[in-house]
Design a protein around this motif. Structure first.
Motif, PDB file in Angstrom:
ATOM      1  N   GLU A  68       0.948  -1.179   0.050  1.00  0.00           N
ATOM      2  CA  GLU A  68      -0.007   0.054   0.147  1.00  0.00           C
ATOM      3  C   GLU A  68       0.979   1.067   0.131  1.00  0.00           C
ATOM      4  O   GLU A  68       1.962   1.340   0.483  1.00  0.00           O
ATOM      5  N   VAL A  69       0.356   2.434  -0.598  1.00  0.00           N
ATOM      6  CA  VAL A  69       1.169   3.821  -0.561  1.00  0.00           C
ATOM      7  C   VAL A  69       0.198   4.841  -0.239  1.00  0.00           C
ATOM      8  O   VAL A  69      -1.056   4.745  -0.434  1.00  0.00           O
ATOM      9  N   TYR A  70       0.802   5.731   0.718  1.00  0.00           N
ATOM     10  CA  TYR A  70      -0.041   6.789   1.054  1.00  0.00           C
ATOM     11  C   TYR A  70       0.557   7.884   0.062  1.00  0.00           C
ATOM     12  O   TYR A  70       1.781   8.179   0.044  1.00  0.00           O
ATOM     13  N   SER A  71      -0.300   8.542  -0.347  1.00  0.00           N
ATOM     14  CA  SER A  71      -0.152   9.734  -1.195  1.00  0.00           C
ATOM     15  C   SER A  71       0.598   9.578  -2.279  1.00  0.00           C
ATOM     16  O   SER A  71       1.783  10.262  -2.750  1.00  0.00           O
ATOM     17  N   PRO A  72       0.317   8.659  -3.307  1.00  0.00           N
ATOM     18  CA  PRO A  72       1.152   8.357  -4.513  1.00  0.00           C
ATOM     19  C   PRO A  72       0.791   9.411  -5.638  1.00  0.00           C
ATOM     20  O   PRO A  72       1.746   9.647  -6.350  1.00  0.00           O
ATOM     21  N   THR A  73      -0.450  10.229  -5.474  1.00  0.00           N
ATOM     22  CA  THR A  73      -0.392  11.263  -6.294  1.00  0.00           C
ATOM     23  C   THR A  73       0.377  12.723  -6.218  1.00  0.00           C
ATOM     24  O   THR A  73       0.812  12.915  -4.902  1.00  0.00           O
ATOM     25  N   PHE A  74       0.378  13.434  -6.744  1.00  0.00           N
ATOM     26  CA  PHE A  74       0.930  14.946  -6.788  1.00  0.00           C
ATOM     27  C   PHE A  74      -0.262  15.762  -6.344  1.00  0.00           C
ATOM     28  O   PHE A  74      -1.069  15.905  -7.228  1.00  0.00           O
ATOM     29  N   ASN A  75       0.031  16.077  -4.944  1.00  0.00           N
ATOM     30  CA  ASN A  75      -1.080  17.004  -4.795  1.00  0.00           C
ATOM     31  C   ASN A  75      -0.960  18.695  -4.937  1.00  0.00           C
ATOM     32  O   ASN A  75       0.179  19.171  -4.560  1.00  0.00           O
ATOM     33  N   LEU A  76      -1.641  19.276  -5.881  1.00  0.00           N
ATOM     34  CA  LEU A  76      -1.422  20.658  -6.333  1.00  0.00           C
ATOM     35  C   LEU A  76      -1.762  21.319  -5.283  1.00  0.00           C
ATOM     36  O   LEU A  76      -1.229  22.445  -5.189  1.00  0.00           O
ATOM     37  N   ALA A  77      -2.480  21.067  -4.132  1.00  0.00           N
ATOM     38  CA  ALA A  77      -2.762  21.801  -2.968  1.00  0.00           C
ATOM     39  C   ALA A  77      -1.554  21.952  -1.992  1.00  0.00           C
ATOM     40  O   ALA A  77      -1.789  22.428  -0.949  1.00  0.00           O
ATOM     41  N   ASP A  78      -0.604  20.997  -2.062  1.00  0.00           N
ATOM     42  CA  ASP A  78       0.348  20.792  -1.128  1.00  0.00           C
ATOM     43  C   ASP A  78       1.426  21.945  -0.916  1.00  0.00           C
ATOM     44  O   ASP A  78       1.569  22.569   0.068  1.00  0.00           O
ATOM     45  N   TYR A  79       1.556  22.448  -1.918  1.00  0.00           N
ATOM     46  CA  TYR A  79       2.764  23.594  -2.126  1.00  0.00           C
ATOM     47  C   TYR A  79       2.457  24.517  -3.056  1.00  0.00           C
ATOM     48  O   TYR A  79       2.546  24.299  -4.398  1.00  0.00           O
ATOM     49  N   VAL A  80       1.650  25.753  -2.929  1.00  0.00           N
ATOM     50  CA  VAL A  80       1.077  26.501  -3.913  1.00  0.00           C
ATOM     51  C   VAL A  80       1.559  28.011  -3.640  1.00  0.00           C
ATOM     52  O   VAL A  80       1.428  28.552  -2.806  1.00  0.00           O
ATOM     53  N   ASP A  81       1.941  28.588  -4.705  1.00  0.00           N
ATOM     54  CA  ASP A  81       2.406  30.147  -4.713  1.00  0.00           C
ATOM     55  C   ASP A  81       3.394  30.377  -3.577  1.00  0.00           C
ATOM     56  O   ASP A  81       3.202  31.360  -2.915  1.00  0.00           O
ATOM     57  N   GLY A  82       4.461  29.282  -3.453  1.00  0.00           N
ATOM     58  CA  GLY A  82       5.455  29.500  -2.238  1.00  0.00           C
ATOM     59  C   GLY A  82       4.760  29.537  -0.767  1.00  0.00           C
ATOM     60  O   GLY A  82       5.505  29.670  -0.036  1.00  0.00           O
ATOM     61  N   ARG A  83       3.668  28.928  -0.576  1.00  0.00           N
ATOM     62  CA  ARG A  83       2.941  28.721   0.463  1.00  0.00           C
ATOM     63  C   ARG A  83       2.644  27.325   0.563  1.00  0.00           C
ATOM     64  O   ARG A  83       1.922  26.738  -0.324  1.00  0.00           O
ATOM     65  N   ARG A  84       2.791  26.391   1.829  1.00  0.00           N
ATOM     66  CA  ARG A  84       2.283  25.441   1.995  1.00  0.00           C
ATOM     67  C   ARG A  84       0.760  25.394   2.490  1.00  0.00           C
ATOM     68  O   ARG A  84       0.542  26.196   3.280  1.00  0.00           O
ATOM     69  N   GLY A  85       0.179  24.048   2.232  1.00  0.00           N
ATOM     70  CA  GLY A  85      -1.243  24.133   2.442  1.00  0.00           C
ATOM     71  C   GLY A  85      -1.439  23.154   3.649  1.00  0.00           C
ATOM     72  O   GLY A  85      -0.563  22.727   4.271  1.00  0.00           O
ATOM     73  N   GLU A  86      -2.789  23.038   4.262  1.00  0.00           N
ATOM     74  CA  GLU A  86      -3.013  22.354   5.322  1.00  0.00           C
ATOM     75  C   GLU A  86      -2.760  20.917   5.034  1.00  0.00           C
ATOM     76  O   GLU A  86      -3.138  20.263   3.858  1.00  0.00           O
ATOM     77  N   GLY A  87      -2.194  20.083   6.139  1.00  0.00           N
ATOM     78  CA  GLY A  87      -1.856  18.397   5.943  1.00  0.00           C
ATOM     79  C   GLY A  87      -0.742  18.495   4.995  1.00  0.00           C
ATOM     80  O   GLY A  87      -0.571  17.438   4.114  1.00  0.00           O
ATOM     81  N   TYR A  88       0.154  19.463   4.942  1.00  0.00           N
ATOM     82  CA  TYR A  88       1.395  19.429   4.042  1.00  0.00           C
ATOM     83  C   TYR A  88       2.321  18.056   4.194  1.00  0.00           C
ATOM     84  O   TYR A  88       2.500  17.948   5.372  1.00  0.00           O
ATOM     85  N   PHE A  89       2.237  17.567   3.103  1.00  0.00           N
ATOM     86  CA  PHE A  89       3.407  16.263   2.932  1.00  0.00           C
ATOM     87  C   PHE A  89       4.483  16.447   2.278  1.00  0.00           C
ATOM     88  O   PHE A  89       5.147  15.317   2.270  1.00  0.00           O
ATOM     89  N   GLY A  90       4.895  17.444   1.516  1.00  0.00           N
ATOM     90  CA  GLY A  90       5.991  17.307   1.081  1.00  0.00           C
ATOM     91  C   GLY A  90       6.156  17.452  -0.649  1.00  0.00           C
ATOM     92  O   GLY A  90       6.956  17.396  -1.267  1.00  0.00           O
ATOM     93  N   ASP A  91       4.872  17.476  -1.294  1.00  0.00           N
ATOM     94  CA  ASP A  91       4.849  17.651  -2.808  1.00  0.00           C
ATOM     95  C   ASP A  91       5.379  19.102  -3.110  1.00  0.00           C
ATOM     96  O   ASP A  91       4.724  20.025  -2.572  1.00  0.00           O
ATOM     97  N   GLU A  92       6.176  19.232  -4.037  1.00  0.00           N
ATOM     98  CA  GLU A  92       6.492  20.261  -4.572  1.00  0.00           C
ATOM     99  C   GLU A  92       6.372  20.474  -6.270  1.00  0.00           C
ATOM    100  O   GLU A  92       7.356  19.566  -6.667  1.00  0.00           O
ATOM    101  N   LEU A  93       5.958  21.412  -6.922  1.00  0.00           N
ATOM    102  CA  LEU A  93       6.266  21.342  -8.395  1.00  0.00           C
ATOM    103  C   LEU A  93       6.684  22.821  -8.706  1.00  0.00           C
ATOM    104  O   LEU A  93       6.203  23.886  -8.451  1.00  0.00           O
ATOM    105  N   TYR A  94       7.775  22.785  -9.398  1.00  0.00           N
ATOM    106  CA  TYR A  94       8.518  24.067  -9.721  1.00  0.00           C
ATOM    107  C   TYR A  94       8.109  24.494 -10.989  1.00  0.00           C
ATOM    108  O   TYR A  94       8.376  25.711 -11.230  1.00  0.00           O
ATOM    109  N   LYS A  95       7.342  23.779 -11.803  1.00  0.00           N
ATOM    110  CA  LYS A  95       7.168  24.372 -13.056  1.00  0.00           C
ATOM    111  C   LYS A  95       5.407  24.215 -13.096  1.00  0.00           C
ATOM    112  O   LYS A  95       5.172  23.137 -13.654  1.00  0.00           O
TER     113      LYS A  95
END
Length: 651
Positions: A68-95
């Motif tokens: 089993e895997v927890y958070s295999p998808t990339f969460n676009l709400a994890d790190y948005v516009d230089g700020r981390r969202g609630e329940g931040y797990f570490g996903d970061e998209l630079y482009k």
């Protein structure tokens, strides 16, 4: 919310086990940062893919893998516009205008077991990658990401399995500035004197994080901090005091400029990678498994099939993986929605699904019987024990068996020879047949007594069929008389004989010329002869032939001597024999019992005859082909016509 990792098994001797988990409990190193995730970096990372190994031993084959895997998808709400969202797990998209995808691929000895592709969404989900059992072997899970960013995730497998790797990446993220347990390394005594190296990559400098190792006894040793895009290595020579568990920690510093920091760890013994155990997590509360597929592969009685599993094709097709020879029976969707394509394929809609495949073990039959080969006849033999597939049965028998070749071990029967038959071949839904053939051995004797008589006197021919075979055999004895020999009695006798009951034909015959009679046993066509001479004083002879063996004749001549009678036994044999028994009964009656004098023998010089008398039997220790003459004096007051007794022989 504080989340804690699942408990992991302790390390095994001689193997370094690396455990990624949260440090739980009180004390100076209390953990409040939650799960320390694994991470897959899409670009500009020395590892193109994260690789984990799952080893399945033969005794654990078929047990649920529970990958089993927890958070295999990339969460676009994890790190948005230089700020981390609630329940931040570490996903970061630079482009953020470019797509990002992570691929999880599990392969084993039989090829790809499952491959899942995860793109972007706006939530962290808990996914079941593969819940079923797999055959014994080594399986590799590879995680690859495409895109300029990093995807944090956590992995776990069900007991007793584990995820091992020698090089792995973690995502350190925390704003509480508390230590996170990154690794557990067990140092066995066998490593004393060797060098253990701990490597870290891309920690981004001393202002971002610190890492240290806690050695046995609680001693803290700081590790070198790698700079951005560089590696740092710390080497330790193992001493007896360092044997035991090492704990590797990482702490994000208050001076950090990042919400999360991807760091790669590598462990080495000398230059050799050390297998490390990673994974294990407790999912956050109120998080449900998404797209879980449970697959049962069972027999018609509902019992799990050992060694069976299943294969996923994309995200909507599942097929059973059956042990060799198993035959598919049916498929069913127990829970969920989809279509039944065939007994070996089900198409399902994503979501919670439970599928059942039914298959049967391949099975056929093996029929075994036994016959006696007797002349041109094949006589069925019931009740004969034999062994096959570890079982002892009696003929005739039919037993169910899996397809394959099965040797049949017969038992021995006295008076016969048997060759192990060709192994019986069993095919699925077919019946193989094996017949055990016993070749019966019989022998035939013909006694002429007396064998020396006056012209046209009467002698008696006695033909006897014998065998050590314990089962009754049908036979027919026949006498063939030469010209000048006549009898008023039947010359044929049908009947059964066995080891306990011989078949015997006695016929008085008038002999008017010296010649030879023949005895025949049907249906074996075994033959032997007996002689009679006219105008000789007196005597008798016997001939014995054994089917597939030796042939011998014994003639006896009695002449009057000064002390009584001179007896001459003439024995001719065509094979080497041990312990030959010449039956030469002493005559009964008279005023005093008959007495046999010392034996004298002449014959081939290389034979070990060593004759000795034992009652009415003369025993020859060893004879070789040739003719032997045995003489002795017979002391009796009986007249000559009563002094002659009929001989016989055996070996």
């Amino acid at each position: 919310m504080i989340t804690r990792p699942a408990f992991l098994p302790s390390a095994r001797p001689l193997t370094a086990l690396l455990t990624l988990a949260a440090l739980v409990g009180g004390g100076a190193l209390a953990q409040t940062g939650g799960i320390l995730p694994l991470v897959s970096v899409g670009e500009k990372w020395p590892q193109a893919q994260e690789t984990y190994v799952i080893r399945v031993s033969p005794q654990d084959a078929g047990k649920p893998l529970g990958l089993e895997v927890y958070s295999p998808t990339f969460n676009l709400a994890d790190y948005v516009d230089g700020r981390r969202g609630e329940g931040y797990f570490g996903d970061e998209l630079y482009k953020k205008n470019e797509p990002f995808e992570s691929i999880f691929t599990l392969t084993g000895p039989g090829g790809t077991v499952v491959e899942r592709r995860f793109s972007a969404n706006r939530q962290h989900t808990w996914e079941s990658l593969f819940a079923g059992g797999v055959p014994a072997g080594t399986y590799t899970l590879k995680v690859t990401s495409k895109g300029d960013g990093k995807n944090s995730f956590a992995l776990r497998v069900a007991a007793p399995f584990g995820l091992d790797t020698s090089d792995f990446s973690v995502n350190a993220r925390d704003t509480s500035n508390v230590p996170l347990l990154a690794a557990r390394l067990t140092i066995p005594a066998e490593w004393v004197g060797k060098t253990v190296a701990l490597l870290n990559y891309d920690m981004d400098g001393a202002q971002e994080a610190e890492s240290w190792v806690e050695q046995p006894g609680g001693k803290r040793v700081n590790l070198s901090t790698s700079e951005n895009g560089k590696s740092a290595t710390d080497r330790f020579t193992v001493t007896p005091e360092l044997v035991g568990e090492w704990k590797v920690y990482i702490r994000v510093l208050p001076t950090t400029k990042q919400y999360s920091n991807a760091v790669r760890y590598s462990f080495r013994l000398g230059e050799q990678p050390i297998p490390a155990r990673v994974g294990g997590f407790t999912p956050p509360e109120n998080v449900k498994i998404a797209n879980q597929l449970l697959v049962d592969v069972v027999d018609p009685q509902g019992r799990p099939i050992p060694g069976a599993s299943y294969t996923l094709v994309g995200d909507t097709v599942v097929r059973p993986t059956l042990p060799p020879g198993y035959v598919p029976v049916s498929s069913a969707i127990v829970e969920g929605t989809g279509n039944l394509v065939s007994p070996t394929e089900v198409r399902y809609q994503p979501g919670y699904n439970k599928v059942r495949f039914v298959a049967r073990a391949p099975e056929g039959q093996l029929a075994v019987d036994a016959v006696a080969i007797y002349g041109d006849q094949r006589i069925p033999l019931p009740g004969i024990p034999f062994e096959v597939a570890g079982r002892t049965l009696t003929t005739p028998a039919t037993l169910p068996l899996a397809p394959g070749d099965y040797p049949v071990k017969p038992t021995l029967i006295p008076g016969s020879t048997v060759t192990p038959p060709v192994p019986g071949r069993v095919s699925d839904a077919g019946t193989g047949r094996v017949t055990i053939e016993y070749r019966v051995q019989t022998d035939l004797t013909l006694v002429t007594a007396p064998d020396v008589l006056n012209a046209c006197d009467v002698t008696q021919l006695t033909a006897t069929a014998k065998t050590d075979f314990p089962y009754r055999l049908p036979g027919r004895l026949k006498l063939n008389l030469p010209a000048g020999w006549t009898s008023d009695y039947p010359l044929e006798l049908p009947g059964d004989f066995s080891s306990s009951v011989p078949l015997r034909l006695k016929v008085p015959v008038r002999v008017c010329r010296s010649d030879t009679a023949e005895a025949v046993l049907d249906p074996t066509d075994l033959r032997t002869t007996g002689q009679a001479r006219v105008r000789n004083p007196s005597g008798a002879n016997v001939t014995r032939a054994v089917q597939g063996g030796a042939r011998a004749t014994l003639g006896k001549n009695v002449e009057v001597s000064a002390q009584g009678y001179a007896v001459t036994l003439t024995f001719t044999v065509d094979s080497t024999l041990e312990n030959v028994r010449l039956f030469d009964p002493l005559p009964a009656g008279g005023g005093t019992p008959a007495v046999r004098g010392p034996l004298s023998v002449q014959g081939p010089s290389l034979a070990g005859v060593s004759p000795r008398a034992d009652g009415d039997t003369v025993i020859l220790t060893r004879v070789i082909p040739g003719t032997y003459t045995i003489t002795y004096a017979l002391l009796t007051d009986l007249p000559a016509d009563r002094a002659v007794t009929a001989p016989d022989l055996d070996w």
